[in-house]
Design a protein around this motif. Structure first.
Motif, PDB file in Angstrom:
ATOM      1  N   ALA A 241       0.860  -1.288   0.002  1.00 43.37           N
ATOM      2  CA  ALA A 241       0.226  -0.025  -0.084  1.00 43.37           C
ATOM      3  C   ALA A 241       0.969   1.424  -0.052  1.00 43.37           C
ATOM      4  O   ALA A 241       0.659   2.253  -0.741  1.00 43.37           O
ATOM      5  CB  ALA A 241      -0.910  -0.036   1.271  1.00 43.37           C
ATOM      6  N   GLY A 242       1.956   1.225   0.693  1.00 39.00           N
ATOM      7  CA  GLY A 242       2.886   2.389   0.731  1.00 39.00           C
ATOM      8  C   GLY A 242       3.701   2.531  -0.574  1.00 39.00           C
ATOM      9  O   GLY A 242       3.673   3.670  -1.044  1.00 39.00           O
ATOM     10  N   ARG A 243       3.929   1.548  -1.177  1.00 40.66           N
ATOM     11  CA  ARG A 243       4.718   1.492  -2.446  1.00 40.66           C
ATOM     12  C   ARG A 243       3.601   2.146  -3.475  1.00 40.66           C
ATOM     13  O   ARG A 243       3.862   3.130  -4.315  1.00 40.66           O
ATOM     14  CB  ARG A 243       5.297   0.206  -2.773  1.00 40.66           C
ATOM     15  N   ALA A 244       2.511   1.712  -3.422  1.00 42.96           N
ATOM     16  CA  ALA A 244       1.427   2.133  -4.428  1.00 42.96           C
ATOM     17  C   ALA A 244       1.125   3.618  -4.391  1.00 42.96           C
ATOM     18  O   ALA A 244       0.656   4.502  -5.167  1.00 42.96           O
ATOM     19  CB  ALA A 244       0.169   1.168  -4.244  1.00 42.96           C
ATOM     20  N   ALA A 245       1.322   4.026  -2.959  1.00 35.96           N
ATOM     21  CA  ALA A 245       0.833   5.479  -2.594  1.00 35.96           C
ATOM     22  C   ALA A 245       2.141   6.508  -2.907  1.00 35.96           C
ATOM     23  O   ALA A 245       2.104   7.571  -2.514  1.00 35.96           O
ATOM     24  CB  ALA A 245       0.383   5.585  -1.236  1.00 35.96           C
ATOM     25  N   GLY A 246       3.344   5.988  -3.471  1.00 32.08           N
ATOM     26  CA  GLY A 246       4.304   6.777  -3.878  1.00 32.08           C
ATOM     27  C   GLY A 246       5.591   6.910  -3.035  1.00 32.08           C
ATOM     28  O   GLY A 246       6.375   7.828  -3.239  1.00 32.08           O
ATOM     29  N   ALA A 247       5.655   5.746  -1.960  1.00 33.01           N
ATOM     30  CA  ALA A 247       6.902   5.885  -1.065  1.00 33.01           C
ATOM     31  C   ALA A 247       8.168   5.725  -1.886  1.00 33.01           C
ATOM     32  O   ALA A 247       7.930   4.811  -2.926  1.00 33.01           O
ATOM     33  CB  ALA A 247       6.711   4.933  -0.089  1.00 33.01           C
ATOM     34  N   LEU A 248       8.933   6.263  -1.592  1.00 30.17           N
ATOM     35  CA  LEU A 248      10.436   6.231  -2.073  1.00 30.17           C
ATOM     36  C   LEU A 248      10.827   4.747  -2.051  1.00 30.17           C
ATOM     37  O   LEU A 248      11.584   3.985  -2.777  1.00 30.17           O
ATOM     38  CB  LEU A 248      11.426   7.235  -1.601  1.00 30.17           C
ATOM     39  N   VAL A 249      10.558   4.187  -0.596  1.00 32.56           N
ATOM     40  CA  VAL A 249      10.834   2.815  -0.385  1.00 32.56           C
ATOM     41  C   VAL A 249       9.867   2.411   0.777  1.00 32.56           C
ATOM     42  O   VAL A 249       9.620   3.530   1.672  1.00 32.56           O
ATOM     43  CB  VAL A 249      12.478   2.611   0.061  1.00 32.56           C
ATOM     44  N   SER A 250       9.649   1.397   0.826  1.00 31.58           N
ATOM     45  CA  SER A 250       8.786   0.713   2.015  1.00 31.58           C
ATOM     46  C   SER A 250       9.548  -0.463   2.657  1.00 31.58           C
ATOM     47  O   SER A 250      10.382  -1.087   2.124  1.00 31.58           O
ATOM     48  CB  SER A 250       7.693  -0.004   1.718  1.00 31.58           C
ATOM     49  N   LEU A 251      10.006  -0.650   4.028  1.00 27.75           N
ATOM     50  CA  LEU A 251      10.488  -1.440   4.483  1.00 27.75           C
ATOM     51  C   LEU A 251       9.973  -1.716   6.237  1.00 27.75           C
ATOM     52  O   LEU A 251       9.167  -0.681   6.572  1.00 27.75           O
ATOM     53  CB  LEU A 251      12.199  -1.374   4.777  1.00 27.75           C
ATOM     54  N   VAL A 252      10.366  -2.745   6.668  1.00 26.85           N
ATOM     55  CA  VAL A 252       9.970  -3.059   8.029  1.00 26.85           C
ATOM     56  C   VAL A 252      11.043  -2.523   8.834  1.00 26.85           C
ATOM     57  O   VAL A 252      12.146  -2.353   8.668  1.00 26.85           O
ATOM     58  CB  VAL A 252       9.803  -4.816   8.361  1.00 26.85           C
ATOM     59  N   SER A 253      10.581  -1.980   9.786  1.00 24.98           N
ATOM     60  CA  SER A 253      11.406  -1.207  10.860  1.00 24.98           C
ATOM     61  C   SER A 253      11.894  -2.106  12.006  1.00 24.98           C
ATOM     62  O   SER A 253      11.194  -2.929  12.500  1.00 24.98           O
ATOM     63  CB  SER A 253      10.651  -0.101  11.834  1.00 24.98           C
ATOM     64  N   GLY A 254      13.233  -2.383  12.079  1.00 28.12           N
ATOM     65  CA  GLY A 254      13.857  -3.265  12.862  1.00 28.12           C
ATOM     66  C   GLY A 254      13.196  -4.732  12.971  1.00 28.12           C
ATOM     67  O   GLY A 254      12.946  -5.289  11.842  1.00 28.12           O
ATOM     68  N   SER A 255      12.766  -5.039  14.047  1.00 28.72           N
ATOM     69  CA  SER A 255      12.033  -6.424  13.892  1.00 28.72           C
ATOM     70  C   SER A 255      10.651  -6.467  13.810  1.00 28.72           C
ATOM     71  O   SER A 255       9.915  -7.556  13.709  1.00 28.72           O
ATOM     72  CB  SER A 255      12.381  -7.180  15.515  1.00 28.72           C
ATOM     73  N   GLY A 256      10.167  -5.239  13.506  1.00 29.81           N
ATOM     74  CA  GLY A 256       8.743  -4.983  13.092  1.00 29.81           C
ATOM     75  C   GLY A 256       7.925  -5.132  14.478  1.00 29.81           C
ATOM     76  O   GLY A 256       8.524  -5.317  15.350  1.00 29.81           O
ATOM     77  N   PRO A 257       6.651  -5.106  14.048  1.00 29.18           N
ATOM     78  CA  PRO A 257       5.775  -4.961  12.868  1.00 29.18           C
ATOM     79  C   PRO A 257       5.427  -3.734  12.368  1.00 29.18           C
ATOM     80  O   PRO A 257       5.015  -3.544  11.344  1.00 29.18           O
ATOM     81  CB  PRO A 257       4.622  -5.795  13.194  1.00 29.18           C
ATOM     82  N   THR A 258       6.238  -2.429  13.034  1.00 27.69           N
ATOM     83  CA  THR A 258       5.824  -1.152  12.286  1.00 27.69           C
ATOM     84  C   THR A 258       6.543  -1.253  11.130  1.00 27.69           C
ATOM     85  O   THR A 258       7.718  -1.629  10.765  1.00 27.69           O
ATOM     86  CB  THR A 258       6.524  -0.188  13.390  1.00 27.69           C
ATOM     87  N   THR A 259       5.945  -0.795   9.994  1.00 24.54           N
ATOM     88  CA  THR A 259       6.466  -0.609   8.801  1.00 24.54           C
ATOM     89  C   THR A 259       6.911   0.971   8.442  1.00 24.54           C
ATOM     90  O   THR A 259       6.127   1.942   9.120  1.00 24.54           O
ATOM     91  CB  THR A 259       5.416  -0.999   7.494  1.00 24.54           C
ATOM     92  N   ALA A 260       7.821   1.257   7.537  1.00 22.28           N
ATOM     93  CA  ALA A 260       8.401   2.699   7.520  1.00 22.28           C
ATOM     94  C   ALA A 260       8.392   2.784   6.049  1.00 22.28           C
ATOM     95  O   ALA A 260       8.699   2.005   5.239  1.00 22.28           O
ATOM     96  CB  ALA A 260       9.795   2.512   7.993  1.00 22.28           C
ATOM     97  N   PHE A 261       8.115   4.043   5.861  1.00 21.92           N
ATOM     98  CA  PHE A 261       7.948   4.593   4.237  1.00 21.92           C
ATOM     99  C   PHE A 261       8.724   6.011   4.326  1.00 21.92           C
ATOM    100  O   PHE A 261       8.595   6.639   4.936  1.00 21.92           O
ATOM    101  CB  PHE A 261       6.769   5.012   3.948  1.00 21.92           C
TER     102      PHE A 261
END
Ligand code: C5P
Length: 298
Positions: A241-261
């Motif tokens: 969803a983040g990638r589709a919304a135009g994030a430069l990159v999407s990744l899991v933050s550390g061990s997660g589950p928060t995602t970072a864009f």
């Protein structure tokens, strides 16, 4: 008299994970960036001994006994200075709990600095950093903030130059993930292969030094991401969803589950946050930029 300390969350822009060591920890090349989401820890003298209270959206999940890193920090400092930890610690919690953003570590570093100021111990920065490292791998970074490369189990820090602000969106998940469980899953997934030595990426450090968001987006990596996704497959929908919304990159933050864009600028971050909020793939969405300073008395 009370002392309040404000402590930031972190995102790992690189998390290179080596093989498990004999002590069970993993050798890391961990590039931390402190971002502007904060917990505040207030230390107040208490004749009745150590106690903790917590407020905030995730407060119900925070342990209020001596397993809390804030309590462990107060006890460790008191022991070192031969006193009793007669303190009440109040945590105003805004960093997600069990989210991969070092919220527990922030409370440990915050309590340590707050008790140090309250008790006037006169501990040196190096002493405080030693206690932080005993408390947990990410706690030294919560004290230092900014941007740093963590080696060893992540506790040996080298501060990094950053050439500008990076604008992030964070999507909080509907449940937490246990860091040890994610490392165990990493080990399970790595069983059939040779795990290389973790090394910091020169391109990534260059992108940070330049403050170049596109270059950073091209080089971020997180070796725990597959393990987090394996335990929490729905995170793939949030990342998409983040990638589709135009994030430069999407990744899991550390061990997660928060995602970072990562976004190009503050305006793009707000637009991205709005799109993620309506995506139905996460519990809450926040924007924050970094680097920001570490634990600070306010
Ligand atoms: O250091 P900390 O107590 O925060 O680590 C929590 C858990 O995360 C450890 O018990 C271990 O399972 C895992 N861990 C690891 N390697 C690291 C850091 C943490 O395996 N470098």
């Amino acid at each position: 008299m009370s002392v309040t300390v404000r402590v930031p969350a972190k995102v790992n822009v690189q998390l290179a994970v080596g093989a498990a060591r004999p002590d069970g920890f993993h050798e890391l090349a961990n590039v931390f960036l402190a971002v502007g989401l904060y917990d505040e820890v207030t230390a107040t003298p208490s004749p009745d001994g150590l106690s903790i209270t917590c407020e905030g959206p995730d407060a119900a999940q925070v342990p209020l006994d001596r397993t809390n890193l804030a309590a462990r920090a107060a006890v460790a400092l008191a022991e070192r200075y031969g006193r009793t930890p007669d303190v009440h610690l109040h945590i105003a919690k805004d960093i997600p709990v069990a989210g991969g953003m070092a919220g527990g570590s922030a409370d440990g570093a915050g309590a340590l600095l707050a008790c140090d100021a309250l008790w006037g111990t006169g501990a040196s920065r190096d002493e405080l950093l030693d206690i932080c490292a005993e408390l947990g791998s990410d706690v030294p970074f919560s004290l230092v903030g900014g941007a740093a490369l963590g080696t060893g189990r992540g506790e040996k820090l080298t501060e990094l130059e950053v050439g500008g602000a990076f604008h992030w969106v964070f999507a909080m998940a509907t449940r937490g993930l246990s860091t040890p469980a994610v490392f165990r899953e990493f080990d399970r997934l790595a069983e059939a292969r040779e795990v290389p030595e973790p090394v910091a990426s020169r391109e990534l450090l260059g992108a940070l030094a330049k403050g170049d968001a596109e270059a950073l987006a091209a080089t971020v990596s997180n070796d725990l991401q597959s393990a987090a996704l394996s335990l929490f497959p729905e995170l793939a929908d949030t990342l998409a969803a983040g990638r589709a919304a135009g994030a430069l990159v999407s990744l899991v933050s550390g061990s997660g589950p928060t995602t970072a864009f990562l976004a190009r600028d503050a305006e793009a971050a707000e637009a991205l946050a709005a799109a993620l909020r309506t995506s139905g793939t996460c519990r809450d969405v926040r924007t924050a930029s970094g680097p920001v300073p570490g634990a600070t008395v306010v």
